[in-house]
Design an enzyme around this catalytic site. Sequence first.
Site, PDB file in Angstrom:
ATOM      1  CD  GLU A  95      -3.962  -5.839   4.202  1.00 22.70           C
ATOM      2  OE1 GLU A  95      -2.727  -5.827   3.996  1.00 22.70           O
ATOM      3  OE2 GLU A  95      -4.562  -4.943   4.818  1.00 22.70           O
ATOM      4  CD  GLU A 106      -2.939  -1.154   2.302  1.00 14.33           C
ATOM      5  OE1 GLU A 106      -2.772  -0.333   3.231  1.00 14.33           O
ATOM      6  OE2 GLU A 106      -3.865  -1.984   2.303  1.00 14.33           O
TER       7      GLU A 106
END
Length: 837
Positions: free
Chosen positions: A534, A460
């Site tokens: 995720e 991220e």
Amino acid sequence: MSSLTRRDLLRSGLAVSATTLVGGSVERAQALLAKYAGVPSAEFSSAVAPRERLLLDFNWKFFQGNAADPRRDLGFGMGQGDFAKSGEFEFATAKFDDSKWRSLNLPHDWAVELPFVRDEEQQDHGYKPLGRRYPETSIGWYRRTFNLGKEDSGRRISVEFDGAFRSALVFLNGYFIGRNDNGYAPFCFDLTDFANFSGKNFLVVRMDASFGDGWFYEGAGIYRHVWLTKTDSLHLARWETYVRPSVKGNAAAIALGTVVQNQGTNPESSRVRWQVLDHSGKVVATADSAAQSVPPDSSVAFTASASVSNPALWSPETPNLYSVVASIETAGKLRDAERVTFGVRTLAWDPDKGFFLNGKHVEIKGTCNHQDHAGVGAALPDRLQWYRLAVLKDMGGNAVRTSHNMPTPEWVEACDQMGMMMMCETRQMSSNPEGMAQLEVMIKRYRNSPSIILWSTGNEENTMMLQPQGIRVINEMIARSHELDPTRLCSAAVDAAFETHFPEQLDVMGFNYNLKVHDEWHKAHPRKPSVGSETASTISTRGIYETDKLRNWVSAYDLNHTAWSQLAEEWWKFYAAREWLAGGFAWTGFDYRGEPTPYGWPSVSSQFGIVDTCGFTKDHFYYYKAWWGSEPVLHLFPHWNWDQRNGEPISVWVHSNLDSVEVFLNGKSQGSKKVEPLSHLEWKISYEPGVLEARGTKDGKVVLTEKRETSSEPASIRLTPDRNEINADGEDVVVLTVEVLDQQGRPIPTADYPIHFKVTGDGALIGVGNGDPNCQESDKEPTRSLFNGLAQVIVQANRTPGTIRVEAYTGDWPPPKLPSTQVTITTKKVELRPSVE
């Protein structure tokens, strides 16, 4: 055929026995762990004579320094001349008196020992007082004295740290040796020139946790193992030995390589010999390199090849392992050797069909996990790594992601030996020297591990991904990864920038959440394999069945998630219906310290876990077990203690993979329901005390039953150890579950009584926990309140064979006053890891 249909067919092949489901995940994990009780550590056996690799964990001294006041930091930084002259750091000499320092063994995390502070800047780090605003608790000094003999003169002596948080300054015998500024990557210093080969050596490490690497609890101190390594001046270079098997028909062709380093003064004509051994130690192949001259102060690469007939393949179901012993010879003399563990298997990522292991389609049923545990913080004894992995494997999980950093070697080793695939992630997504060094160390260190199926270059990085620098950086990282390991692909965890060219650079697309994006992105990039890097982020509190925002509790029904995430049932149905998605990694397997979502203070840990910080199961653990595992599952919840709610409707859920389930209350049927694939069952039942029972049916026969009974007043304490015998090696631990029972011997699921502990004999208490995300009791004191009926005690053996007695009792106040209970653990004599005395 859709994934749902395939799953429905698989259900018909479940091995079902007509037994009643008893016990919990802890008991099943214990049974799984028992299989590996005698497995030697790879770190134990990696050094082969004449090389020595000695554990340097025992008999350290510790002192809490101060980042702002040199007078309370051993005078370090009092003036500007600390580094002016070599050899003048007195705290690393015989002149220094450390008799008032605290004695301890490694691994050690001082952050878990600190009190909680209500500081919103520290929320994500678990409300611990670390950082530049907390100078009095952000510095720790470690000191160790050890001897070297005259026989070690002429050898190369190095100290290796598997990981320490975060900035380390290392000193030996008054000399500054070096520094390291990363909390997860291992680091090593050559001590040879500064060592005393005729007596005592004084090793000092100043750890500074003023800065962090992540946005989660990271601990503080030397929280992984330390090693002292002794080699010949001609030796195998660190982590340069690789083993690359490729399956061809009924044989495995094995490419072998290593680097020989000459730190002597003369050229050396050398060759490298490899022996390939199976799990029993039998030599199944050999190979010799061509002889080469290795100049002084130089390194030379050596290669060879071998073949193994009818190799036993590695998989989660059959984690078969081999090892290679690489040795250097000069003029017939053995100079150095090491052992490397590896496995034989094939990997393939298909953009349409998902992931294949050994030519078979495998759905990745994974979890993301941070590295902390109740009671011990980031400083986990090795056995706890195996304990945690056994919990996830019992759930039906077959993969883990190392979020968001290079893992400890023991976690990777456990995955190799127990059969758990891994997405191995580096901490820093960067092509700067530090970022590339972290990536290179991770790949070199773990490229021989068969459990690792995918490298992750980061998580991220939403600023960089949107900028032109992002493409340049990720391309550099992927190119270097392929150079070091041409056998695996690279990914990254992407939760934004889907419309940019950044994700296109990845070998395997990693989706974080964003289910509305997947189909369109795949349609636009049909040649790119994909995985859920995720997913989920379902939130729940173990044993709580009504959300209570005043108490920071979230219902344990699969009903709650954040704005960006999904329920367990929601995300897995989505992924299971798309064959091109290789599977995914749920956030998270275990609850973890920090990021106390969805609440802030007084919550000090997350509520994302499928199990809590102790490894006690939440109810949706059994959703995953039903649809990920191979065993029949019947799980009934909630508990049946609802005082003052007589006649009120209670939501009753069942997770099961059987054909149908019928629920009874006090012998009266509440109705039977058919089990739909990847779903749960639900009833509304008016509460009355007694017995709630579920009966699961397969092929028209009741094969599993489970009951929830209304318990009565507390009568006794129960201690249940995960093992009754552990190793007397100073490292092994026993994990005890604490419960309170009623007069009929039934656990009280709502019990919250404080329990006190006393440990005597040949061991010591090293941590306590209860899985309560809001509990701010000490992790180190011998007292812990039960949370919804459970607490955990972790006790470590010393190195003297004998017994450990663990006593649990209640105080005089608050009530109830219960009789004490005691268990005895045997600590057996075992071969100790070679260590520095």
